[in-house]
Design a protein around this motif. Structure first.
Motif, mmCIF file in Angstrom:
data_model
loop_
_atom_site.group_PDB
_atom_site.id
_atom_site.type_symbol
_atom_site.label_atom_id
_atom_site.label_comp_id
_atom_site.label_asym_id
_atom_site.label_seq_id
_atom_site.Cartn_x
_atom_site.Cartn_y
_atom_site.Cartn_z
ATOM 1 N N SER A 10 0.829 -1.205 0.000
ATOM 2 C CA SER A 10 0.000 0.000 0.000
ATOM 3 C C SER A 10 0.865 1.258 0.000
ATOM 4 O O SER A 10 0.593 2.209 -0.740
ATOM 5 C CB SER A 10 -0.927 -0.012 1.215
ATOM 6 N N ASP A 11 1.907 1.261 0.802
ATOM 7 C CA ASP A 11 2.811 2.422 0.848
ATOM 8 C C ASP A 11 3.501 2.642 -0.493
ATOM 9 O O ASP A 11 3.665 3.774 -0.948
ATOM 10 C CB ASP A 11 3.853 2.249 1.948
ATOM 11 N N SER A 12 3.892 1.548 -1.147
ATOM 12 C CA SER A 12 4.540 1.651 -2.453
ATOM 13 C C SER A 12 3.588 2.218 -3.502
ATOM 14 O O SER A 12 3.968 3.072 -4.309
ATOM 15 C CB SER A 12 5.048 0.286 -2.915
ATOM 16 N N LEU A 13 2.342 1.755 -3.498
ATOM 17 C CA LEU A 13 1.348 2.288 -4.439
ATOM 18 C C LEU A 13 1.081 3.765 -4.185
ATOM 19 O O LEU A 13 0.964 4.549 -5.128
ATOM 20 C CB LEU A 13 0.039 1.498 -4.341
ATOM 21 N N ALA A 14 0.997 4.139 -2.922
ATOM 22 C CA ALA A 14 0.757 5.544 -2.585
ATOM 23 C C ALA A 14 1.906 6.422 -3.076
ATOM 24 O O ALA A 14 1.689 7.514 -3.595
ATOM 25 C CB ALA A 14 0.562 5.698 -1.080
ATOM 26 N N GLU A 15 3.134 5.936 -2.948
ATOM 27 C CA GLU A 15 4.294 6.698 -3.420
ATOM 28 C C GLU A 15 4.288 6.839 -4.940
ATOM 29 O O GLU A 15 4.574 7.911 -5.482
ATOM 30 C CB GLU A 15 5.588 6.037 -2.952
ATOM 31 N N LEU A 16 3.951 5.763 -5.655
ATOM 32 C CA LEU A 16 3.858 5.840 -7.116
ATOM 33 C C LEU A 16 2.784 6.824 -7.556
ATOM 34 O O LEU A 16 2.984 7.599 -8.499
ATOM 35 C CB LEU A 16 3.580 4.459 -7.703
ATOM 36 N N GLY A 20 3.491 10.263 -9.696
ATOM 37 C CA GLY A 20 2.837 10.462 -10.989
ATOM 38 C C GLY A 20 1.937 11.676 -11.029
ATOM 39 O O GLY A 20 1.776 12.313 -12.073
ATOM 40 N N SER A 21 1.350 12.033 -9.897
ATOM 41 C CA SER A 21 0.404 13.154 -9.881
ATOM 42 C C SER A 21 1.068 14.486 -10.205
ATOM 43 O O SER A 21 0.407 15.426 -10.627
ATOM 44 C CB SER A 21 -0.304 13.237 -8.533
ATOM 45 N N ALA A 22 2.376 14.566 -10.071
ATOM 46 C CA ALA A 22 3.086 15.807 -10.384
ATOM 47 C C ALA A 22 3.048 16.122 -11.873
ATOM 48 O O ALA A 22 3.326 17.243 -12.275
ATOM 49 C CB ALA A 22 4.536 15.708 -9.904
ATOM 50 N N LYS A 91 7.349 21.865 -17.427
ATOM 51 C CA LYS A 91 8.223 20.705 -17.596
ATOM 52 C C LYS A 91 7.724 19.557 -16.739
ATOM 53 O O LYS A 91 7.352 19.759 -15.586
ATOM 54 C CB LYS A 91 9.646 21.040 -17.163
ATOM 55 N N PRO A 92 7.744 18.329 -17.281
ATOM 56 C CA PRO A 92 7.385 17.184 -16.448
ATOM 57 C C PRO A 92 8.433 16.934 -15.390
ATOM 58 O O PRO A 92 9.602 17.257 -15.565
ATOM 59 C CB PRO A 92 7.300 16.018 -17.437
ATOM 60 N N ILE A 93 7.995 16.381 -14.284
ATOM 61 C CA ILE A 93 8.897 16.021 -13.199
ATOM 62 C C ILE A 93 9.239 14.555 -13.350
ATOM 63 O O ILE A 93 8.341 13.706 -13.421
ATOM 64 C CB ILE A 93 8.236 16.296 -11.841
ATOM 65 N N GLU A 94 10.508 14.253 -13.446
ATOM 66 C CA GLU A 94 10.928 12.871 -13.595
ATOM 67 C C GLU A 94 11.008 12.218 -12.228
ATOM 68 O O GLU A 94 11.555 12.791 -11.290
ATOM 69 C CB GLU A 94 12.285 12.815 -14.287
ATOM 70 N N SER A 95 10.433 11.022 -12.134
ATOM 71 C CA SER A 95 10.494 10.311 -10.859
ATOM 72 C C SER A 95 11.777 9.507 -10.780
ATOM 73 O O SER A 95 12.349 9.105 -11.804
ATOM 74 C CB SER A 95 9.278 9.405 -10.700
ATOM 75 N N ALA A 96 12.225 9.269 -9.578
ATOM 76 C CA ALA A 96 13.423 8.477 -9.378
ATOM 77 C C ALA A 96 13.108 7.014 -9.660
ATOM 78 O O ALA A 96 11.998 6.564 -9.419
ATOM 79 C CB ALA A 96 13.911 8.645 -7.927
ATOM 80 N N PRO A 97 14.061 6.266 -10.199
ATOM 81 C CA PRO A 97 13.817 4.855 -10.466
ATOM 82 C C PRO A 97 13.517 4.117 -9.176
ATOM 83 O O PRO A 97 14.060 4.436 -8.132
ATOM 84 C CB PRO A 97 15.122 4.363 -11.083
ATOM 85 N N ALA A 98 12.657 3.109 -9.296
ATOM 86 C CA ALA A 98 12.268 2.334 -8.109
ATOM 87 C C ALA A 98 13.333 1.336 -7.747
ATOM 88 O O ALA A 98 14.145 0.937 -8.499
ATOM 89 C CB ALA A 98 10.958 1.626 -8.370
#
Length: 98
Positions: A10-16, A20-22, A91-98
């Protein structure tokens, strides 16, 4: 599944979802309900082609609430993808690799 594994999942899904919402924005146009779009590249957003009707000019509401004009650049009914150019260099915000 043990509860601690479920909590971690659940925590991992919330972080993703947070990451992504950015890059999500809203599109508005007279006579249309608000639509969602993804900030794909700097100044470029993509959305569902079928939801745009015949509109070509939109207002994009960026994360944080800033509103900028957006104009339809192209649409492909075969893939249900539409591309819009934003008049501001968002500009899109790039997420850090998991």
């Amino acid at each position: 599944m043990p509860l601690e594994n479920l909590a971690q999942f659940s925590d991992s899904l919330a972080e993703l979802a947070r990451a992504g919402s950015a890059n999500l924005l809203a599109l508005t146009a007279p006579g249309l309900r608000p639509l969602s779009a993804i900030l794909w590249r700097e100044g470029v957003a993509v959305t569902s082609e079928q939801a745009l009707a015949d509109a070509t000019d939109f207002t994009a509401v960026l994360p944080g609430g800033k509103q900028v004009p957006a104009r339809l650049a192209g649409r492909d009914p075969g893939t249900n993808v539409a591309v819009l150019r934003l008049e501001a260099a968002a500009k899109p915000i790039e997420s850090a690799p998991a």
